[in-house]
Motif scaffolding. Structure first.
Motif, short mmCIF file in Angstrom:
data_model
loop_
_atom_site.label_atom_id
_atom_site.label_comp_id
_atom_site.label_asym_id
_atom_site.label_seq_id
_atom_site.Cartn_x
_atom_site.Cartn_y
_atom_site.Cartn_z
N ALA A 73 0.82 -1.21 0.00
CA ALA A 73 0.00 0.00 0.00
C ALA A 73 0.85 1.26 0.00
CB ALA A 73 -0.92 0.00 1.21
N SER A 74 2.08 1.18 0.52
CA SER A 74 2.93 2.37 0.60
C SER A 74 3.68 2.64 -0.71
CB SER A 74 3.94 2.22 1.74
OG SER A 74 4.84 1.19 1.45
N LEU A 75 3.61 1.71 -1.66
CA LEU A 75 4.27 1.94 -2.94
C LEU A 75 3.60 3.09 -3.67
CD1 LEU A 75 4.74 -1.72 -4.21
CD2 LEU A 75 6.50 -0.20 -3.35
N PRO A 76 4.36 3.86 -4.46
CA PRO A 76 3.74 4.97 -5.19
C PRO A 76 2.77 4.44 -6.25
CG PRO A 76 6.02 4.68 -5.86
CD PRO A 76 5.80 3.78 -4.68
N GLU A 77 1.74 5.22 -6.47
CA GLU A 77 0.70 4.81 -7.42
C GLU A 77 1.18 5.03 -8.85
OE1 GLU A 77 -3.86 6.06 -8.55
OE2 GLU A 77 -3.05 6.57 -6.60
N LYS A 78 0.90 4.07 -9.71
CA LYS A 78 1.30 4.18 -11.11
C LYS A 78 0.32 5.09 -11.83
CE LYS A 78 1.95 1.58 -15.32
NZ LYS A 78 1.55 0.39 -16.06
N LYS A 79 0.85 6.04 -12.58
CA LYS A 79 -0.01 6.95 -13.33
C LYS A 79 -0.47 6.27 -14.61
CE LYS A 79 2.10 11.14 -11.58
NZ LYS A 79 2.77 12.38 -11.92
N GLY A 80 -1.77 6.24 -14.80
CA GLY A 80 -2.31 5.57 -15.96
C GLY A 80 -2.98 6.51 -16.94
N ASN A 81 -2.70 7.81 -16.83
CA ASN A 81 -3.38 8.77 -17.69
C ASN A 81 -2.49 9.26 -18.85
OD1 ASN A 81 -1.58 10.18 -16.18
ND2 ASN A 81 -2.99 11.74 -15.44
N THR A 82 -1.54 8.43 -19.26
CA THR A 82 -0.68 8.83 -20.37
C THR A 82 -1.34 8.47 -21.70
OG1 THR A 82 0.45 6.71 -20.31
CG2 THR A 82 1.40 8.49 -18.99
N LEU A 83 -0.90 9.11 -22.74
CA LEU A 83 -1.41 8.83 -24.08
C LEU A 83 -0.74 7.59 -24.63
CD1 LEU A 83 -1.29 12.46 -25.48
CD2 LEU A 83 -3.29 11.26 -24.63
N SER A 84 -1.32 7.05 -25.69
CA SER A 84 -0.74 5.85 -26.28
C SER A 84 0.59 6.20 -26.95
CB SER A 84 -1.70 5.25 -27.30
OG SER A 84 -1.80 6.12 -28.41
N ARG A 85 1.43 5.20 -27.09
CA ARG A 85 2.76 5.40 -27.67
C ARG A 85 2.66 5.88 -29.12
NH1 ARG A 85 6.72 7.04 -25.45
NH2 ARG A 85 8.19 7.40 -27.08
N ASP A 86 1.69 5.34 -29.88
CA ASP A 86 1.53 5.74 -31.28
C ASP A 86 1.17 7.22 -31.39
OD1 ASP A 86 2.04 3.17 -32.03
OD2 ASP A 86 -0.07 2.59 -32.16
N LEU A 87 0.26 7.67 -30.53
CA LEU A 87 -0.17 9.06 -30.57
C LEU A 87 0.97 10.00 -30.17
CD1 LEU A 87 -2.58 10.82 -31.19
CD2 LEU A 87 -3.24 10.68 -28.80
N ILE A 88 1.77 9.60 -29.21
CA ILE A 88 2.91 10.43 -28.79
C ILE A 88 3.91 10.56 -29.94
CG2 ILE A 88 4.93 10.50 -27.26
CD1 ILE A 88 3.14 9.24 -25.10
N ASP A 89 4.20 9.45 -30.62
CA ASP A 89 5.13 9.49 -31.75
C ASP A 89 4.58 10.36 -32.88
OD1 ASP A 89 6.83 7.85 -30.37
OD2 ASP A 89 6.16 6.01 -31.37
N TYR A 90 3.27 10.26 -33.14
CA TYR A 90 2.67 11.04 -34.23
C TYR A 90 2.72 12.54 -33.91
CZ TYR A 90 -0.67 12.60 -37.72
OH TYR A 90 -1.26 13.25 -38.76
N VAL A 91 2.41 12.90 -32.68
CA VAL A 91 2.44 14.32 -32.29
C VAL A 91 3.86 14.85 -32.34
CG1 VAL A 91 2.05 15.90 -30.37
CG2 VAL A 91 0.32 14.22 -30.94
N ARG A 92 4.83 14.05 -31.92
CA ARG A 92 6.23 14.48 -31.98
C ARG A 92 6.66 14.70 -33.43
NH1 ARG A 92 9.35 10.51 -28.99
NH2 ARG A 92 8.79 11.72 -27.17
N TYR A 93 6.24 13.81 -34.32
CA TYR A 93 6.56 13.94 -35.74
C TYR A 93 5.96 15.24 -36.31
CZ TYR A 93 6.01 13.09 -40.76
OH TYR A 93 6.00 13.22 -42.12
N MET A 94 4.70 15.50 -35.98
CA MET A 94 4.03 16.70 -36.48
C MET A 94 4.68 17.98 -35.94
SD MET A 94 1.76 16.18 -38.64
CE MET A 94 0.69 14.96 -39.32
N VAL A 95 5.07 17.97 -34.66
CA VAL A 95 5.69 19.16 -34.08
C VAL A 95 7.06 19.39 -34.71
CG1 VAL A 95 6.67 20.09 -31.94
CG2 VAL A 95 4.40 19.09 -31.93
#
Length: 141
Positions: A101-123
């Protein structure tokens, strides 16, 4: 609908079947699966739920574990006897649960890997010009 003729047989008693083991295994299979692995490994099927949880230091009924203070008469406090604390025979279960219970909580609100790569490519190609990039997804108007 009628049965096929000659297909009914009477049941015969199985003398070579261990009834005690059969009933014990049926009781175990009928019991629900305990999701928590720490509790599941320390569980004793021969004991009741209350006995198992008391040995692990866990409470069956939270209302009895942490009773509300009664504010009736303060003169009666002399007569109040403390209940003897139940012996915790398996403290490692409680320690494991507290550590988990004392372990830090994993954040699950990240975007998918494909969408991150696509946005990086566009930027990289178009910079901050959003109208030219025509990005489908959460940025689309």
């Amino acid at each position: 609908m009628p049965k096929a003729k000659g297909k009914t047989r009477r049941q015969k008693f199985g003398y070579n079947v261990n009834r005690k083991r059969l009933n014990r295994n049926a009781r175990r299979k009928a019991a629900p699966r305990i999701e928590c692995s720490h509790i599941r490994h320390a569980w004793d099927h021969a004991k009741s739920v209350r006995q198992n949880l008391a040995e692990m230091g866990l409470a069956v009924d939270p209302n009895r574990a942490v009773p509300l203070r009664k504010r009736k008469v303060k003169a009666m406090e002399v007569d109040i006897e403390e209940r003897p604390k139940e012996l915790v025979r398996k403290p490692y279960v409680l320690n494991d649960l507290e550590a988990e219970a004392s372990l830090p909580e994993k954040k699950g609100n990240t975007l998918s890997r494909d969408l991150i790569d696509y946005v990086r490519y566009m930027v990289e190609n178009h910079g901050e010009d959003y109208k030219v990039s025509q990005c489908p997804g959460p940025f689309a108007a």
